[in-house]
Design an enzyme around this catalytic site. Sequence first.
Site: not given
Length: 325
Positions: A241, A289, A301
């Site tokens: 990520c 994240h 993402h």
Amino acid sequence: MTAAVLSVAATALGVAPQATAAPGAPDGPRDARSELDRLYTEAEQATEAFNHADERAERLREEAGRAQDRMARQQERVNELREQLGSLAGAEYRSGGMDPSLALLFSSDPDDYLDKAAVLDRIGSRQAGKLSRLRGALRELGQQRREAVADLAELERVRKDVTARKRVVEGKLRRARELLQTLPEDERAAWDRAARSGRDLPPLGEGTTVSGRAAAALAAARAALGRPYVWGANGPSAFDCSGLTQWAWGRAGVSLPRTSQAQRTAGQQVPLSQARPGDLVTYRSDASHVAIYAGNGQVIHAPRPGAAVRYDPVGMLPIASVTRP
């Protein structure tokens, strides 16, 4: 069928099969999906911790290289000063071995002797200055060596930390893969849909024109759509990520830190209602994240292993912050 699936799932998680579900083991499709969520969340947290340790190891490796260069240059300076001192000492010995009063008495040309004596005085003064510089250079070299030894010891400690964190990530991902394989296809699909569902959010403000760099970062993120998630990867063929966001903004000429936690503070934080395309959106209270806001309530993402870079609703997870690099 369900009992058999859950028995395999329990085995995959290291729980011995029993007539009743063991405490903490999934006892139905919903619990199995919750367990998957937990494992992938913990794996992502461990991945960001690995990235942080790996980034520190890289900085230490670079610093160790610079320290070696500094020590090499300082050693050259020490050697040069030693040679100069040796030459000066030899010249003084050859010219000044006789007692000054006797040298003046036997000199055929007193004026020439006095000229030479003045030169020898200057040589002595220069020798003293070079000796002082040599001592300083040696002290500095010793300090550099001590710092280099400390840096190398810290590098070794961080290397061990990186290795340990790598094992943690791999273990959690292995358990998640094993559990995922125990679920029937329709349950896997239901879990994936749940992971991609959005939450109700206030209207987002997108009326402002996206800046050149933000537009370039968003274009890079779009170019990465479909590329695989690989933990610890930061492009261009695979990403985790924070690797995706770092790479995308790097393509726009902006250097972001490696981890999602550090990226959270790498710019101006703005309210979610003012999010603009290109902004970084971090998730969960620990910012473990991160995604790039793409506009229209969507983010781009790298979600997790087994899922390629993709669009998802901005409210897919609890939002921690919105940052504008």
